[in-house]
Write a protein that holds these residues in place. Structure first.
Motif, PDB file in Angstrom:
ATOM      1  N   GLU A 148       0.831  -1.214   0.000  1.00 33.06           N
ATOM      2  CA  GLU A 148       0.000   0.000   0.000  1.00 33.06           C
ATOM      3  C   GLU A 148       0.865   1.264   0.000  1.00 33.06           C
ATOM      4  OE1 GLU A 148      -3.986  -1.704   2.289  1.00 33.06           O
ATOM      5  OE2 GLU A 148      -2.424  -0.654   3.424  1.00 33.06           O
ATOM      6  N   GLY A 149       1.991   1.203   0.711  1.00 24.38           N
ATOM      7  CA  GLY A 149       2.901   2.346   0.706  1.00 24.38           C
ATOM      8  C   GLY A 149       3.485   2.596  -0.672  1.00 24.38           C
ATOM      9  N   ILE A 150       3.853   1.522  -1.363  1.00 28.08           N
ATOM     10  CA  ILE A 150       4.393   1.668  -2.720  1.00 28.08           C
ATOM     11  C   ILE A 150       3.337   2.232  -3.665  1.00 28.08           C
ATOM     12  CG2 ILE A 150       5.209   0.379  -4.730  1.00 28.08           C
ATOM     13  CD1 ILE A 150       6.770  -1.403  -2.883  1.00 28.08           C
ATOM     14  N   ILE A 151       2.114   1.745  -3.568  1.00 31.48           N
ATOM     15  CA  ILE A 151       1.027   2.229  -4.430  1.00 31.48           C
ATOM     16  C   ILE A 151       0.831   3.730  -4.250  1.00 31.48           C
ATOM     17  CG2 ILE A 151      -1.461   2.164  -4.837  1.00 31.48           C
ATOM     18  CD1 ILE A 151       0.003  -0.171  -6.012  1.00 31.48           C
ATOM     19  N   GLU A 152       0.855   4.186  -2.992  1.00 32.20           N
ATOM     20  CA  GLU A 152       0.672   5.615  -2.718  1.00 32.20           C
ATOM     21  C   GLU A 152       1.767   6.452  -3.377  1.00 32.20           C
ATOM     22  OE1 GLU A 152       0.434   6.452   1.413  1.00 32.20           O
ATOM     23  OE2 GLU A 152       0.119   8.606   1.146  1.00 32.20           O
ATOM     24  N   GLU A 153       3.000   5.965  -3.328  1.00 30.23           N
ATOM     25  CA  GLU A 153       4.117   6.691  -3.933  1.00 30.23           C
ATOM     26  C   GLU A 153       4.034   6.665  -5.463  1.00 30.23           C
ATOM     27  OE1 GLU A 153       7.226   5.412  -0.367  1.00 30.23           O
ATOM     28  OE2 GLU A 153       7.685   4.958  -2.457  1.00 30.23           O
ATOM     29  N   MET A 154       3.776   5.480  -6.017  1.00 32.97           N
ATOM     30  CA  MET A 154       3.816   5.325  -7.464  1.00 32.97           C
ATOM     31  C   MET A 154       2.637   5.994  -8.156  1.00 32.97           C
ATOM     32  SD  MET A 154       6.640   3.860  -7.783  1.00 32.97           S
ATOM     33  CE  MET A 154       6.607   3.591  -9.548  1.00 32.97           C
ATOM     34  N   GLN A 155       1.501   6.122  -7.475  1.00 29.91           N
ATOM     35  CA  GLN A 155       0.347   6.770  -8.087  1.00 29.91           C
ATOM     36  C   GLN A 155       0.658   8.229  -8.431  1.00 29.91           C
ATOM     37  OE1 GLN A 155      -2.864   5.159  -8.787  1.00 29.91           O
ATOM     38  NE2 GLN A 155      -2.758   6.955 -10.106  1.00 29.91           N
ATOM     39  N   LEU A 156       1.555   8.848  -7.647  1.00 33.81           N
ATOM     40  CA  LEU A 156       1.953  10.228  -7.916  1.00 33.81           C
ATOM     41  C   LEU A 156       2.742  10.346  -9.211  1.00 33.81           C
ATOM     42  CD1 LEU A 156       3.084  11.292  -4.324  1.00 33.81           C
ATOM     43  CD2 LEU A 156       0.919  11.804  -5.440  1.00 33.81           C
ATOM     44  N   LEU A 157       3.360   9.225  -9.643  1.00 34.53           N
ATOM     45  CA  LEU A 157       4.172   9.237 -10.858  1.00 34.53           C
ATOM     46  C   LEU A 157       3.391   8.768 -12.089  1.00 34.53           C
ATOM     47  CD1 LEU A 157       7.449   7.654  -9.407  1.00 34.53           C
ATOM     48  CD2 LEU A 157       6.873  10.069  -9.618  1.00 34.53           C
ATOM     49  N   ALA A 158       2.150   8.325 -11.875  1.00 32.62           N
ATOM     50  CA  ALA A 158       1.361   7.788 -12.981  1.00 32.62           C
ATOM     51  C   ALA A 158       1.030   8.869 -13.998  1.00 32.62           C
ATOM     52  CB  ALA A 158       0.079   7.153 -12.446  1.00 32.62           C
ATOM     53  N   LYS A 159       0.818   8.445 -15.247  1.00 31.87           N
ATOM     54  CA  LYS A 159       0.484   9.363 -16.334  1.00 31.87           C
ATOM     55  C   LYS A 159      -1.026   9.539 -16.432  1.00 31.87           C
ATOM     56  CE  LYS A 159       2.347   6.858 -19.530  1.00 31.87           C
ATOM     57  NZ  LYS A 159       2.882   6.360 -20.810  1.00 31.87           N
ATOM     58  N   GLY A 160      -1.436  10.753 -16.784  1.00 32.80           N
ATOM     59  CA  GLY A 160      -2.838  11.004 -17.121  1.00 32.80           C
ATOM     60  C   GLY A 160      -3.816  10.404 -16.130  1.00 32.80           C
ATOM     61  N   ASN A 161      -4.682   9.527 -16.632  1.00 32.99           N
ATOM     62  CA  ASN A 161      -5.698   8.883 -15.796  1.00 32.99           C
ATOM     63  C   ASN A 161      -5.335   7.441 -15.465  1.00 32.99           C
ATOM     64  OD1 ASN A 161      -7.483  11.125 -15.733  1.00 32.99           O
ATOM     65  ND2 ASN A 161      -8.119  10.657 -17.818  1.00 32.99           N
ATOM     66  N   GLN A 162      -4.066   7.108 -15.476  1.00 28.29           N
ATOM     67  CA  GLN A 162      -3.647   5.771 -15.068  1.00 28.29           C
ATOM     68  C   GLN A 162      -4.026   5.529 -13.601  1.00 28.29           C
ATOM     69  OE1 GLN A 162       0.568   5.643 -15.877  1.00 28.29           O
ATOM     70  NE2 GLN A 162       0.288   4.798 -17.920  1.00 28.29           N
ATOM     71  N   ASN A 163      -4.450   4.322 -13.326  1.00 30.26           N
ATOM     72  CA  ASN A 163      -4.864   3.976 -11.966  1.00 30.26           C
ATOM     73  C   ASN A 163      -4.165   2.690 -11.536  1.00 30.26           C
ATOM     74  OD1 ASN A 163      -6.261   4.233  -9.565  1.00 30.26           O
ATOM     75  ND2 ASN A 163      -8.065   3.137 -10.302  1.00 30.26           N
ATOM     76  N   ILE A 164      -3.512   2.736 -10.390  1.00 33.19           N
ATOM     77  CA  ILE A 164      -2.794   1.563  -9.870  1.00 33.19           C
ATOM     78  C   ILE A 164      -3.653   0.935  -8.776  1.00 33.19           C
ATOM     79  CG2 ILE A 164      -0.633   0.723  -8.901  1.00 33.19           C
ATOM     80  CD1 ILE A 164       0.683   3.307  -9.875  1.00 33.19           C
TER      81      ILE A 164
ATOM     82  N   ARG B  93      11.347  -3.852  -2.478  1.00 34.86           N
ATOM     83  CA  ARG B  93      10.833  -2.536  -2.880  1.00 34.86           C
ATOM     84  C   ARG B  93      11.400  -2.143  -4.248  1.00 34.86           C
ATOM     85  NH1 ARG B  93       8.622   1.889  -0.594  1.00 34.86           N
ATOM     86  NH2 ARG B  93       8.641   0.888   1.455  1.00 34.86           N
ATOM     87  N   ASN B  94      12.694  -2.369  -4.437  1.00 37.61           N
ATOM     88  CA  ASN B  94      13.309  -2.028  -5.716  1.00 37.61           C
ATOM     89  C   ASN B  94      12.677  -2.825  -6.843  1.00 37.61           C
ATOM     90  OD1 ASN B  94      15.414  -2.366  -7.960  1.00 37.61           O
ATOM     91  ND2 ASN B  94      16.356  -0.761  -6.712  1.00 37.61           N
ATOM     92  N   CYS B  95      12.419  -4.118  -6.596  1.00 38.20           N
ATOM     93  CA  CYS B  95      11.809  -4.963  -7.624  1.00 38.20           C
ATOM     94  C   CYS B  95      10.415  -4.478  -8.001  1.00 38.20           C
ATOM     95  CB  CYS B  95      11.734  -6.412  -7.127  1.00 38.20           C
ATOM     96  SG  CYS B  95      13.330  -7.219  -6.906  1.00 38.20           S
ATOM     97  N   VAL B  96       9.583  -4.221  -6.985  1.00 39.69           N
ATOM     98  CA  VAL B  96       8.186  -3.854  -7.246  1.00 39.69           C
ATOM     99  C   VAL B  96       8.096  -2.473  -7.892  1.00 39.69           C
ATOM    100  CG1 VAL B  96       5.932  -3.419  -6.196  1.00 39.69           C
ATOM    101  CG2 VAL B  96       7.348  -5.325  -5.381  1.00 39.69           C
ATOM    102  N   THR B  97       8.852  -1.502  -7.376  1.00 43.46           N
ATOM    103  CA  THR B  97       8.798  -0.157  -7.964  1.00 43.46           C
ATOM    104  C   THR B  97       9.319  -0.162  -9.395  1.00 43.46           C
ATOM    105  OG1 THR B  97      10.950   0.364  -6.969  1.00 43.46           O
ATOM    106  CG2 THR B  97       8.990   1.033  -5.761  1.00 43.46           C
ATOM    107  N   ASN B  98      10.309  -1.013  -9.664  1.00 42.40           N
ATOM    108  CA  ASN B  98      10.838  -1.103 -11.024  1.00 42.40           C
ATOM    109  C   ASN B  98       9.773  -1.638 -11.978  1.00 42.40           C
ATOM    110  OD1 ASN B  98      12.523  -1.812 -13.351  1.00 42.40           O
ATOM    111  ND2 ASN B  98      14.232  -1.463 -11.959  1.00 42.40           N
ATOM    112  N   LEU B  99       9.068  -2.672 -11.563  1.00 42.97           N
ATOM    113  CA  LEU B  99       8.036  -3.258 -12.416  1.00 42.97           C
ATOM    114  C   LEU B  99       6.871  -2.290 -12.642  1.00 42.97           C
ATOM    115  CD1 LEU B  99       7.924  -6.915 -11.012  1.00 42.97           C
ATOM    116  CD2 LEU B  99       9.038  -6.102 -13.104  1.00 42.97           C
TER     117      LEU B  99
END
Length: 395
Positions: free
Chosen positions: A257-273, A292-298
């Motif tokens: 859930e922590g990774i999702i919160e961080e990565m959603q800020l980097l998403a393009k347009g209306n992308q939803n994680i 963490r490195n593996c999941v954020t990379n993917l």
């Protein structure tokens, strides 16, 4: 009368200071904005020489300007905007821009001065100048780090050149690196070079909006170079055997859930994680940083290679057989002919086009997974997207 009332209202409500003087420099009127700027009441300045609002040496020169103009008819400041220094009632001096116009009224000459406070603009210019200087230092630092990395790669080349097999492998990696570097390094460095040139131009003209825009471009380019250098450092540490798994117990759901919160800020347009977990248990015993490195990379790859309106799925599962982490996207997919080489260093699929990337991310993921005694595999098609699956044993 209506026109006179309108003109009076405009002058009283103007955001810039307006002062009128006669041909001797005596103040005849001052609007509220100018009173606030110089911290005087109207009765304190009307009837006095305009020099009281200027520090030396400007105060001494002003009357001479008027005398010269009356004698020669050649203006030195009239009709020409220029930057001067104003003197407030309390002695505080501030930068200002002064524009003077001559008005013929009732058979005599009246001079109207329009005053704009430059204090904030000067502060902004100094701050932007300092920021640009800092960014130049940062670029130099990153360039040195890049040179160090290239030297490290040269050292690695010397170590593996003892056998023919290693020489062939090194040659292949070198060709991929040069192909990647020529594009991935040139683009941000060219952007930095162009922005620095434009900053010099906009700084001279005081164009703060364009200055900020190009400083932001430089910052993004430096961030891109930093990401590339980090990939090189990760690979270098792996090759040197400096990376090992340091397992600990942690909650996989909270982690995801922590990774999702961080990565959603980097998403393009209306992308939803979207995240989902299966199984009653949530605790795992793995290296949190490596995972963490593996999941954020993917997820980063999924964002990069998918459209602006797609959904990206992160799923976790813990059961008696082990722990599974999957990342799925419906992006461009991986051509079949490229799939067997996808985890190799510096390798990129032939349908990536101009999308930036070093070809190191998935190689790092695969090696980190092995350090945690897990396995990594994927399925992909250009019609249905890509699914990466990381599987780890239960300790």
């Amino acid at each position: 009368m209506e026109n006179a009332a309108l003109l009076s209202a405009i002058v009283k409500n103007a955001i810039d200071g307006i002062i009128t003087i006669d041909d001797l420099g005596t103040i005849e009127s001052i609007n509220p904005a100018a009173c606030k700027l110089f911290d005087y009441f109207p009765e304190e300045v009307v009837g006095k020489n305009i020099a009281m609002l200027m520090p030396s040496p400007h105060a001494g020169k002003h009357d001479q300007y008027l005398k010269n103009y009356k004698t020669t008819g050649k203006p030195s400041i009239i009709g020409v905007g220029r930057e001067l220094v104003g003197l407030r009632k309390d002695g505080y001096q501030f930068p200002m821009k002064l524009g003077v116009s001559e008005v013929q009224y009732a058979g005599r000459a009246i001079f109207a001065g329009f005053i704009h406070d430059l204090t904030q603009q000067k502060l902004d210019e100094e701050r932007l100048k300092n920021y640009a200087s800092h960014l130049e230092e940062l670029v130099e630092e990153r360039t040195k780090s890049l040179n160090d990395t290239i030297e490290a790669l040269q050292t690695a080349k010397e170590k593996v050149s003892h056998t023919l097999e290693k020489q062939v492998e090194l040659s292949r990696l070198k060709n991929r690196f040069l192909a990647m570097a020529s594009h991935e390094f040139r683009t941000p460095l060219s952007s930095i070079q162009l922005s620095v040139s434009l900053i010099e131009k906009y700084f001279e003209s005081g164009d703060g909006i364009n200055l900020s825009k190009h400083l932001f471009k430089i910052k993004n380019s430096v961030t891109s170079l930093t990401a590339i250098l980090n990939d090189f450092l990760y690979v270098d540490n792996l090759e040197a055997g400096k990376v090992s798994a340091s397992n600990s117990h942690f909650d996989l759901v909270e982690f995801a859930e922590g990774i999702i919160e961080e990565m959603q800020l980097l998403a393009k347009g209306n992308q939803n994680i979207i995240f989902a977990h299966s199984g009653i248990r949530t605790k795992v015993y793995l290296d949190k940083n490596l995972l963490r490195n593996c999941v954020t990379n993917l997820i980063t790859n999924a964002i990069k290679y998918s459209g602006d309106t797609c959904c990206i799925d992160l799923k976790t599962q813990i059961n008696d057989q082990g722990c599974t982490v999957t990342v799925h996207d419906d992006g461009i997919g991986i051509p079949l002919e490229n799939q067997e080489h996808l985890f190799e260093a510096f390798y990129r699929a032939n349908n990536t086009g101009n999308i930036p990337g070093t070809g190191l991310g998935l190689n790092i993921v695969a090696r980190y997974v092995v350090l945690m005694k897990g396995t990594a595999h994927f399925t992909s098609s250009q019609a249905q997207g890509t699914l990466f699956t990381l599987t780890f044993p239960i300790s």
